[in-house]
Motif scaffolding. Structure first.
Motif, PDB file in Angstrom:
ATOM      1  N   SER A   1       6.379   5.764   6.925  1.00  6.50           N
ATOM      2  CA  SER A   1       6.632   7.677   6.929  1.00  6.50           C
ATOM      3  C   SER A   1       7.988   8.344   6.152  1.00  6.50           C
ATOM      4  O   SER A   1       9.011   7.969   6.683  1.00  6.50           O
ATOM      5  CB  SER A   1       5.099   7.958   7.933  1.00  6.50           C
ATOM      6  OG  SER A   1       5.846   7.724   8.900  1.00  6.50           O
TER       7      SER A   1
ATOM      8  N   ARG B   1       4.100   3.671   3.163  1.00  5.71           N
ATOM      9  CA  ARG B   1       4.184   2.891   2.598  1.00  5.71           C
ATOM     10  C   ARG B   1       4.561   1.491   4.023  1.00  5.71           C
ATOM     11  O   ARG B   1       4.774   1.435   4.751  1.00  5.71           O
ATOM     12  CB  ARG B   1       6.086   2.232   1.469  1.00  5.71           C
ATOM     13  CG  ARG B   1       5.975   1.119   1.335  1.00  5.71           C
ATOM     14  CD  ARG B   1       7.386   0.925   0.710  1.00  5.71           C
ATOM     15  NE  ARG B   1       7.398   1.883  -0.321  1.00  5.71           N
ATOM     16  CZ  ARG B   1       8.296   1.758  -0.794  1.00  5.71           C
ATOM     17  NH1 ARG B   1       9.633   1.354  -0.495  1.00  5.71           N
ATOM     18  NH2 ARG B   1       8.858   2.308  -2.246  1.00  5.71           N
ATOM     19  N   SER B   2       3.555   0.994   4.037  1.00  3.94           N
ATOM     20  CA  SER B   2       2.653  -0.907   3.809  1.00  3.94           C
ATOM     21  C   SER B   2       3.064  -2.172   3.746  1.00  3.94           C
ATOM     22  O   SER B   2       2.409  -2.111   2.462  1.00  3.94           O
ATOM     23  CB  SER B   2       1.238  -0.268   4.562  1.00  3.94           C
ATOM     24  OG  SER B   2       1.444   0.618   5.902  1.00  3.94           O
TER      25      SER B   2
ATOM     26  N   ASP C   1       0.858  -0.884  -0.481  1.00  3.44           N
ATOM     27  CA  ASP C   1      -0.315  -0.126  -0.080  1.00  3.44           C
ATOM     28  C   ASP C   1       0.731   1.398   0.431  1.00  3.44           C
ATOM     29  O   ASP C   1       1.773   1.981   0.995  1.00  3.44           O
ATOM     30  CB  ASP C   1      -0.409   0.246   1.065  1.00  3.44           C
ATOM     31  CG  ASP C   1      -2.150   1.433   1.449  1.00  3.44           C
ATOM     32  OD1 ASP C   1      -2.019   1.817   0.232  1.00  3.44           O
ATOM     33  OD2 ASP C   1      -3.233   1.724   2.398  1.00  3.44           O
ATOM     34  N   GLU C   2       0.577   1.759  -1.457  1.00  2.01           N
ATOM     35  CA  GLU C   2       1.603   3.399  -0.998  1.00  2.01           C
ATOM     36  C   GLU C   2       0.586   4.672  -1.293  1.00  2.01           C
ATOM     37  O   GLU C   2      -0.158   4.701  -2.299  1.00  2.01           O
ATOM     38  CB  GLU C   2       2.575   3.175  -2.955  1.00  2.01           C
ATOM     39  CG  GLU C   2       3.304   2.023  -2.925  1.00  2.01           C
ATOM     40  CD  GLU C   2       4.990   2.574  -1.973  1.00  2.01           C
ATOM     41  OE1 GLU C   2       4.664   4.393  -2.311  1.00  2.01           O
ATOM     42  OE2 GLU C   2       5.655   2.363  -2.370  1.00  2.01           O
ATOM     43  N   MET C   3       1.238   5.101  -0.534  1.00  2.00           N
ATOM     44  CA  MET C   3       0.277   7.033  -0.406  1.00  2.00           C
ATOM     45  C   MET C   3       1.192   7.793  -0.108  1.00  2.00           C
ATOM     46  O   MET C   3       2.069   7.763   0.403  1.00  2.00           O
ATOM     47  CB  MET C   3      -0.450   6.587   1.008  1.00  2.00           C
ATOM     48  CG  MET C   3      -1.579   5.435   1.823  1.00  2.00           C
ATOM     49  SD  MET C   3      -2.060   4.984   2.984  1.00  2.00           S
ATOM     50  CE  MET C   3      -0.283   4.468   3.894  1.00  2.00           C
ATOM     51  N   ARG C   4       0.806   8.703  -0.872  1.00  2.00           N
ATOM     52  CA  ARG C   4       1.707   9.437  -1.276  1.00  2.00           C
ATOM     53  C   ARG C   4       0.665  11.453  -1.107  1.00  2.00           C
ATOM     54  O   ARG C   4      -0.312  11.376  -1.669  1.00  2.00           O
ATOM     55  CB  ARG C   4       2.126   9.496  -3.071  1.00  2.00           C
ATOM     56  CG  ARG C   4       3.218   9.101  -2.739  1.00  2.00           C
ATOM     57  CD  ARG C   4       4.139   9.109  -4.488  1.00  2.00           C
ATOM     58  NE  ARG C   4       4.888   8.332  -4.957  1.00  2.00           N
ATOM     59  CZ  ARG C   4       6.089   8.618  -4.154  1.00  2.00           C
ATOM     60  NH1 ARG C   4       7.165   9.670  -3.868  1.00  2.00           N
ATOM     61  NH2 ARG C   4       6.884   6.833  -4.875  1.00  2.00           N
ATOM     62  N   GLY C   5       0.866  12.260  -0.403  1.00  2.00           N
ATOM     63  CA  GLY C   5       0.190  13.628  -0.213  1.00  2.00           C
ATOM     64  C   GLY C   5       0.950  14.656  -0.470  1.00  2.00           C
ATOM     65  O   GLY C   5       2.243  14.322  -0.154  1.00  2.00           O
TER      66      GLY C   5
ATOM     67  N   HIS D   1       4.306  10.351   3.063  1.00  2.00           N
ATOM     68  CA  HIS D   1       4.757   9.314   1.769  1.00  2.00           C
ATOM     69  C   HIS D   1       4.780   8.240   2.932  1.00  2.00           C
ATOM     70  O   HIS D   1       5.564   8.678   3.818  1.00  2.00           O
ATOM     71  CB  HIS D   1       6.168   9.438   0.929  1.00  2.00           C
ATOM     72  CG  HIS D   1       6.254   8.416   0.133  1.00  2.00           C
ATOM     73  ND1 HIS D   1       7.509   7.059   0.301  1.00  2.00           N
ATOM     74  CD2 HIS D   1       5.141   7.034  -0.083  1.00  2.00           C
ATOM     75  CE1 HIS D   1       7.095   5.773  -0.511  1.00  2.00           C
ATOM     76  NE2 HIS D   1       5.863   5.838  -0.397  1.00  2.00           N
TER      77      HIS D   1
ATOM     78  N   SER E   1       5.759  -0.730   7.785  1.00  2.00           N
ATOM     79  CA  SER E   1       5.747   0.250   7.628  1.00  2.00           C
ATOM     80  C   SER E   1       6.123   1.387   7.651  1.00  2.00           C
ATOM     81  O   SER E   1       7.245   1.150   8.445  1.00  2.00           O
ATOM     82  CB  SER E   1       3.923   0.740   8.835  1.00  2.00           C
ATOM     83  OG  SER E   1       3.167  -0.205   8.722  1.00  2.00           O
TER      84      SER E   1
END
Length: 314
Positions: free
Chosen positions: A75, A38-39, A10-14, A36, A73
């Motif tokens: 961050s 990542r899990s 799971d990738e998240m960018r904000g 950013h 995880s």
């Protein structure tokens, strides 16, 4: 024998941009924030399954298994002020470092061994039992393992010879089960004291973060269910009536303490809670045609919750 492997990513960018012309960030020329996360998870299972029928009527199944789960995880975040323009939403589009960049890393591990045995007689009488032993990295090594079990049975009574012949009864089954399961749904590393590093006039300083408790262990939920499943009128009416009782023991609970102690609180296994009630559900097949199907579903549940034990000093 089966070997199963599951991988999750799971990738998240904000990106956040605060106005440079008006609002609370106008005096600093606006703000740009980047984050950013990542899990990554890996789940491995090894299953050994044995099934056999004896004398054509006794069906036996045994399952042995091992499961291993790992989750990591990460961050990363940073912030700058004094934007050059609102159209550039990259960190290089601002000139003053917010000195709030940060990154974190966290890991969670669980492992379990389990066995399950099932038996049915002529697909009419069913019995099952299971046992599993699980470990969680969220607890101290001395309290990491928990033991959980289950036992259940069912009986399709309308297939018995002594049951009155009724063509409108397709299936009438009585069932009951009891078992326990564990809960470790808390944060990581709460079994030990943790600290954080801060900036003290340009030099590193250590501050106290969370008070740990190495005695915390699994919260246990013991469930009892008993009821009836039914199927009438060639599938036109189906549903179940069930009584349930759930006892939660060694509840994992966070509670606060006086600030004078130097920390806000900690987790512990305190208290027991009871949930019990009845549930009724039914499905009616009102109309069934080649291109049209009309069903009506109804569900009703009534339950009560009660805390049965909570230490007064908490």
């Amino acid at each position: 024998f089966a070997f199963n492997a599951g991988i999750g990513l799971d990738e998240m960018r904000g990106t956040s941009v605060s106005n440079m012309y008006y609002g609370q960030y106008a005096p600093t020329g606006g703000m740009i924030g980047k984050s950013h996360g990542r899990s990554f998870s890996l789940n491995l299972q090894q299953l050994l399954n044995y099934n056999r029928t004896f004398a054509g009527v006794h069906n036996v199944g045994v399952l042995l298994g091992h499961e291993w789960y790992n989750s990591k995880s990460y961050s990363l975040s940073a912030m700058k002020t004094q934007l050059f323009s609102m159209e550039n939403d990259e960190l290089n589009g601002a000139v003053v470092d917010g000195k709030s960049s940060s990154s974190t890393r966290s890991e969670y591990n669980s492992e379990g061994y389990f066995v399950r045995a099932q038996y049915d007689y002529m697909n009419r009488i069913f019995v099952s039992a299971s046992y599993r032993r699980d470990a969680s990295s969220r607890f101290h090594p001395d309290h990491r393992w928990g033991n959980f079990w289950s036992f259940g049975g069912g009986w399709i009574i309308n297939q018995e010879r002594w049951f009155p012949k009724a063509t409108w009864i397709d299936m009438l089954k009585i069932k009951a089960s009891i078992g326990s399961q564990g809960n470790d749904n808390i944060g990581n590393y709460l079994y030990t004291d943790t600290s954080y590093i801060s900036n003290n006039l340009g030099t590193p300083a250590i501050g106290f973060n969370v008070k740990g408790n190495e005695d915390i262990t699994w919260e246990t939920n013991t469930n009892f269910n008993a009821g009836v499943d039914y199927d009438f009128l060639r599938g036109r009416v189906s549903g179940s009536v069930e009584y349930f009782y759930r006892n939660t023991s060694d509840m994992l609970f966070w509670f606060t303490v006086a600030p004078s102690l130097g920390y806000s609180g900690y987790y512990d296994n305190i208290g027991d809670m009871r949930n019990q009630g009845v549930e009724f559900s039914t499905n009616l097949n009102i109309m069934q045609r080649q291109n049209f199907n009309w069903n009506f579903y109804f569900n009703f549940t009534h339950y009560t919750n009660k805390i049965t034990m909570l230490p007064e000093e908490r």
